[in-house]
Design a protein around this motif. Structure first.
Motif, PDB file in Angstrom:
ATOM      1  N   SER A 282      47.013  68.471  59.974  1.00  0.00           N
ATOM      2  CA  SER A 282      48.123  69.420  59.869  1.00  0.00           C
ATOM      3  C   SER A 282      49.232  68.874  58.969  1.00  0.00           C
ATOM      4  N   HIS A 283      49.553  67.615  59.142  1.00  0.00           N
ATOM      5  CA  HIS A 283      50.594  67.008  58.313  1.00  0.00           C
ATOM      6  C   HIS A 283      50.174  66.987  56.843  1.00  0.00           C
ATOM      7  N   LEU A 284      48.939  66.564  56.575  1.00  0.00           N
ATOM      8  CA  LEU A 284      48.472  66.511  55.192  1.00  0.00           C
ATOM      9  C   LEU A 284      48.433  67.904  54.565  1.00  0.00           C
ATOM     10  N   ARG A 285      48.009  68.898  55.352  1.00  0.00           N
ATOM     11  CA  ARG A 285      47.989  70.274  54.844  1.00  0.00           C
ATOM     12  C   ARG A 285      49.396  70.773  54.519  1.00  0.00           C
ATOM     13  N   SER A 286      50.376  70.346  55.321  1.00  0.00           N
ATOM     14  CA  SER A 286      51.760  70.760  55.063  1.00  0.00           C
ATOM     15  C   SER A 286      52.267  70.199  53.737  1.00  0.00           C
ATOM     16  N   LYS A 287      51.596  69.183  53.223  1.00  0.00           N
ATOM     17  CA  LYS A 287      51.938  68.585  51.926  1.00  0.00           C
ATOM     18  C   LYS A 287      51.096  69.182  50.799  1.00  0.00           C
ATOM     19  N   GLY A 288      50.307  70.227  51.127  1.00  0.00           N
ATOM     20  CA  GLY A 288      49.524  70.916  50.114  1.00  0.00           C
ATOM     21  C   GLY A 288      48.149  70.340  49.869  1.00  0.00           C
ATOM     22  N   LEU A 289      47.693  69.439  50.737  1.00  0.00           N
ATOM     23  CA  LEU A 289      46.385  68.819  50.559  1.00  0.00           C
ATOM     24  C   LEU A 289      45.302  69.605  51.292  1.00  0.00           C
ATOM     25  N   THR A 290      44.090  69.489  50.811  1.00  0.00           N
ATOM     26  CA  THR A 290      42.938  70.111  51.456  1.00  0.00           C
ATOM     27  C   THR A 290      42.307  69.083  52.390  1.00  0.00           C
ATOM     28  N   VAL A 291      42.170  69.442  53.657  1.00  0.00           N
ATOM     29  CA  VAL A 291      41.695  68.493  54.669  1.00  0.00           C
ATOM     30  C   VAL A 291      40.610  69.127  55.517  1.00  0.00           C
ATOM     31  N   GLN A 292      39.554  68.371  55.768  1.00  0.00           N
ATOM     32  CA  GLN A 292      38.520  68.765  56.721  1.00  0.00           C
ATOM     33  C   GLN A 292      38.615  67.813  57.902  1.00  0.00           C
ATOM     34  N   THR A 293      38.295  68.312  59.086  1.00  0.00           N
ATOM     35  CA  THR A 293      38.269  67.448  60.256  1.00  0.00           C
ATOM     36  C   THR A 293      36.852  67.348  60.798  1.00  0.00           C
ATOM     37  N   ALA A 294      36.601  66.261  61.499  1.00  0.00           N
ATOM     38  CA  ALA A 294      35.302  66.047  62.130  1.00  0.00           C
ATOM     39  C   ALA A 294      35.518  65.209  63.387  1.00  0.00           C
ATOM     40  N   THR A 295      34.639  65.410  64.370  1.00  0.00           N
ATOM     41  CA  THR A 295      34.735  64.635  65.601  1.00  0.00           C
ATOM     42  C   THR A 295      33.364  64.112  66.007  1.00  0.00           C
ATOM     43  N   GLN A 296      33.390  63.150  66.894  1.00  0.00           N
ATOM     44  CA  GLN A 296      32.179  62.471  67.328  1.00  0.00           C
ATOM     45  C   GLN A 296      31.172  63.408  68.004  1.00  0.00           C
ATOM     46  N   ASP A 297      31.633  64.454  68.661  1.00  0.00           N
ATOM     47  CA  ASP A 297      30.730  65.347  69.387  1.00  0.00           C
ATOM     48  C   ASP A 297      30.020  66.371  68.508  1.00  0.00           C
ATOM     49  N   GLU A 298      30.386  66.449  67.242  1.00  0.00           N
ATOM     50  CA  GLU A 298      29.728  67.375  66.327  1.00  0.00           C
ATOM     51  C   GLU A 298      28.375  66.797  65.891  1.00  0.00           C
ATOM     52  N   PRO A 299      27.455  67.656  65.466  1.00  0.00           N
ATOM     53  CA  PRO A 299      26.183  67.140  64.943  1.00  0.00           C
ATOM     54  C   PRO A 299      26.445  66.116  63.839  1.00  0.00           C
ATOM     55  N   GLU A 300      25.705  65.049  63.855  1.00  0.00           N
ATOM     56  CA  GLU A 300      25.859  63.941  62.899  1.00  0.00           C
ATOM     57  C   GLU A 300      27.264  63.352  62.949  1.00  0.00           C
ATOM     58  N   ASN A 301      27.905  63.453  64.128  1.00  0.00           N
ATOM     59  CA  ASN A 301      29.281  62.995  64.317  1.00  0.00           C
ATOM     60  C   ASN A 301      30.250  63.652  63.346  1.00  0.00           C
TER      61      ASN A 301
END
Length: 67
Positions: free
Chosen positions: A36-55
């Motif tokens: 959220s902070h990085l996006r507020s600076k105009g950056l494109t960000v993807q998130t991922a977590t350990q419980d997702e397929p292939e982490n």
């Protein structure tokens, strides 16, 4: 032309699910807060977590990541 730099925010996302205090501080997870902070600076960000397929770190995502 401006170079496109994608950013990735990865988190285990465990403590936010089991600890009410942590969940209150980071309702969208620590990774969500960072993204959220990085996006507020105009950056494109993807998130991922350990419980997702292939982490959450697919071969395609890793191939396009500069660490």
């Amino acid at each position: 032309m401006t170079a496109f730099t994608p950013y990735h925010s990865w988190n285990e996302y465990r403590h936010e699910k089991i600890n009410q205090t942590v969940a209150q501080i980071y309702p969208d997870g620590m990774h969500g807060q960072i993204a959220s902070h990085l996006r507020s600076k105009g950056l494109t960000v993807q998130t991922a977590t350990q419980d997702e397929p292939e982490n959450g770190l697919t071969p395609e995502l890793l191939a396009n990541t500069d660490v």
